[in-house]
Design a protein around this motif. Sequence first.
Motif, PDB file in Angstrom:
ATOM      1  N   MET A   1       0.812  -1.182   0.000  1.00 12.29           N
ATOM      2  CA  MET A   1       0.000   0.000   0.000  1.00 12.29           C
ATOM      3  C   MET A   1       0.861   1.253   0.000  1.00 12.29           C
ATOM      4  N   ALA A   2       1.940   1.268   0.727  1.00  6.71           N
ATOM      5  CA  ALA A   2       2.799   2.442   0.769  1.00  6.71           C
ATOM      6  C   ALA A   2       3.382   2.740  -0.607  1.00  6.71           C
ATOM      7  N   ASN A   3       3.519   1.739  -1.443  1.00  5.77           N
ATOM      8  CA  ASN A   3       4.083   1.930  -2.771  1.00  5.77           C
ATOM      9  C   ASN A   3       3.027   2.188  -3.833  1.00  5.77           C
ATOM     10  N   ARG A   4       1.780   2.238  -3.454  1.00  5.24           N
ATOM     11  CA  ARG A   4       0.739   2.372  -4.459  1.00  5.24           C
ATOM     12  C   ARG A   4       0.861   3.721  -5.153  1.00  5.24           C
ATOM     13  N   PRO A   5       0.665   3.725  -6.467  1.00  7.76           N
ATOM     14  CA  PRO A   5       0.789   4.976  -7.201  1.00  7.76           C
ATOM     15  C   PRO A   5      -0.381   5.886  -6.895  1.00  7.76           C
ATOM     16  N   GLY A   6      -0.195   7.152  -7.049  1.00  5.98           N
ATOM     17  CA  GLY A   6      -1.301   8.067  -6.833  1.00  5.98           C
ATOM     18  C   GLY A   6      -0.861   9.502  -6.877  1.00  5.98           C
ATOM     19  N   LYS A   7      -1.805  10.353  -7.163  1.00  5.26           N
ATOM     20  CA  LYS A   7      -1.524  11.773  -7.245  1.00  5.26           C
ATOM     21  C   LYS A   7      -1.652  12.433  -5.877  1.00  5.26           C
ATOM     22  N   GLY A   8      -2.578  11.924  -5.061  1.00  5.17           N
ATOM     23  CA  GLY A   8      -2.846  12.549  -3.774  1.00  5.17           C
ATOM     24  C   GLY A   8      -2.403  11.685  -2.621  1.00  5.17           C
ATOM     25  N   ASN A   9      -2.802  12.091  -1.433  1.00  7.31           N
ATOM     26  CA  ASN A   9      -2.511  11.351  -0.216  1.00  7.31           C
ATOM     27  C   ASN A   9      -3.283  10.028  -0.253  1.00  7.31           C
ATOM     28  N   PRO A  10      -2.594   8.868  -0.259  1.00  7.79           N
ATOM     29  CA  PRO A  10      -3.295   7.581  -0.349  1.00  7.79           C
ATOM     30  C   PRO A  10      -4.115   7.250   0.890  1.00  7.79           C
ATOM     31  N   TRP A  11      -3.959   8.009   1.966  1.00  5.00           N
ATOM     32  CA  TRP A  11      -4.656   7.744   3.223  1.00  5.00           C
ATOM     33  C   TRP A  11      -5.816   8.696   3.457  1.00  5.00           C
ATOM     34  N   LEU A  12      -6.007   9.688   2.574  1.00  5.33           N
ATOM     35  CA  LEU A  12      -7.030  10.709   2.774  1.00  5.33           C
ATOM     36  C   LEU A  12      -8.424  10.157   2.496  1.00  5.33           C
ATOM     37  N   ILE A  13      -9.302  10.261   3.480  1.00  2.74           N
ATOM     38  CA  ILE A  13     -10.689   9.818   3.373  1.00  2.74           C
ATOM     39  C   ILE A  13     -11.539  11.030   3.017  1.00  2.74           C
ATOM     40  N   SER A  14     -12.197  10.976   1.867  1.00  2.87           N
ATOM     41  CA  SER A  14     -13.046  12.081   1.409  1.00  2.87           C
ATOM     42  C   SER A  14     -14.507  11.628   1.472  1.00  2.87           C
ATOM     43  N   PRO A  15     -15.275  12.136   2.447  1.00  5.08           N
ATOM     44  CA  PRO A  15     -16.674  11.721   2.570  1.00  5.08           C
ATOM     45  C   PRO A  15     -17.433  11.866   1.258  1.00  5.08           C
TER      46      PRO A  15
ATOM     47  N   LEU B   1     -15.556   6.280  -5.571  1.00  7.15           N
ATOM     48  CA  LEU B   1     -16.817   5.575  -5.750  1.00  7.15           C
ATOM     49  C   LEU B   1     -17.152   5.593  -7.235  1.00  7.15           C
ATOM     50  N   GLY B   2     -17.710   4.486  -7.728  1.00  6.39           N
ATOM     51  CA  GLY B   2     -18.043   4.369  -9.145  1.00  6.39           C
ATOM     52  C   GLY B   2     -17.000   3.620  -9.955  1.00  6.39           C
ATOM     53  N   MET B   3     -15.820   3.362  -9.356  1.00  8.70           N
ATOM     54  CA  MET B   3     -14.765   2.629 -10.065  1.00  8.70           C
ATOM     55  C   MET B   3     -15.100   1.151 -10.183  1.00  8.70           C
ATOM     56  N   SER B   4     -14.411   0.481 -11.093  1.00  8.58           N
ATOM     57  CA  SER B   4     -14.521  -0.971 -11.261  1.00  8.58           C
ATOM     58  C   SER B   4     -13.499  -1.653 -10.348  1.00  8.58           C
ATOM     59  N   PRO B   5     -13.661  -2.955 -10.100  1.00  8.72           N
ATOM     60  CA  PRO B   5     -12.652  -3.683  -9.316  1.00  8.72           C
ATOM     61  C   PRO B   5     -11.260  -3.605  -9.957  1.00  8.72           C
ATOM     62  N   GLN B   6     -11.194  -3.643 -11.275  1.00 12.75           N
ATOM     63  CA  GLN B   6      -9.901  -3.581 -11.952  1.00 12.75           C
ATOM     64  C   GLN B   6      -9.200  -2.244 -11.698  1.00 12.75           C
ATOM     65  N   GLU B   7      -9.972  -1.162 -11.706  1.00 15.53           N
ATOM     66  CA  GLU B   7      -9.392   0.155 -11.434  1.00 15.53           C
ATOM     67  C   GLU B   7      -8.877   0.239  -9.999  1.00 15.53           C
ATOM     68  N   VAL B   8      -9.656  -0.286  -9.055  1.00 14.25           N
ATOM     69  CA  VAL B   8      -9.249  -0.268  -7.648  1.00 14.25           C
ATOM     70  C   VAL B   8      -7.990  -1.109  -7.456  1.00 14.25           C
ATOM     71  N   ASN B   9      -7.976  -2.317  -8.034  1.00 12.53           N
ATOM     72  CA  ASN B   9      -6.818  -3.203  -7.884  1.00 12.53           C
ATOM     73  C   ASN B   9      -5.564  -2.569  -8.467  1.00 12.53           C
ATOM     74  N   LYS B  10      -5.712  -1.827  -9.550  1.00  8.00           N
ATOM     75  CA  LYS B  10      -4.555  -1.157 -10.156  1.00  8.00           C
ATOM     76  C   LYS B  10      -4.013  -0.078  -9.215  1.00  8.00           C
ATOM     77  N   ILE B  11      -4.909   0.684  -8.591  1.00  5.04           N
ATOM     78  CA  ILE B  11      -4.475   1.718  -7.653  1.00  5.04           C
ATOM     79  C   ILE B  11      -3.797   1.095  -6.439  1.00  5.04           C
ATOM     80  N   LEU B  12      -4.386   0.015  -5.914  1.00  5.64           N
ATOM     81  CA  LEU B  12      -3.799  -0.640  -4.743  1.00  5.64           C
ATOM     82  C   LEU B  12      -2.599  -1.499  -5.102  1.00  5.64           C
ATOM     83  N   ASP B  13      -2.414  -1.742  -6.394  1.00  7.63           N
ATOM     84  CA  ASP B  13      -1.291  -2.544  -6.899  1.00  7.63           C
ATOM     85  C   ASP B  13      -1.298  -3.956  -6.314  1.00  7.63           C
TER      86      ASP B  13
END
Length: 159
Positions: free
Chosen positions: A1-15, A24-36
């Motif tokens: 998780m610490a190595n997951r790619p991303g533009k923003g803070n990977p820990w930021l929770i946005s209500p 929200l609205g992403m597919s499982p494939q998109e989520v898995n790619k972000i989480l690597d």
Amino acid sequence: MANRPGKGNPWLISPGEGVGDIRLGMSPQEVNKILDTEPTSIKEFELDQRFFKIEGFEHANLEMYYEKIGDSWVLNMINVYAFPVMFLSKFYITKEGICLGDHIERALNTFGMPNISNDYPDASTIAEVYARYDNYGIAFSTDDALIVHIGIYRPSVCI
């Protein structure tokens, strides 16, 4: 998780929006790619003639809840837990500054009077609260008055 790619803070929770780059609205494939990574658990079920899937990412203290819309799975809820990897919980923070492990009063002071779920009677002590804020798309569960779970979902009313 610490190595997951991303533009923003990977820990930021946005209500009402997501966690880190997961939206929200992403597919499982998109989520898995972000989480690597692939999920550590998958459960599919039917409820009221609707189909759902829960994918757990134990190493990241996350669960993704998908609903099948047509032929596609669509992310409609994200759960962030204090367990099983306790040291991760201090990294997750809402944009309002609320963290796992904070006292529930912090959420109550920030978001005001919650919608209390039917899962817990309205007479629940503050030690075992499930506070849901449908207008914001965020919910909190506590253990001994400390937040141990934050759920993110689409708001029912835009504010």
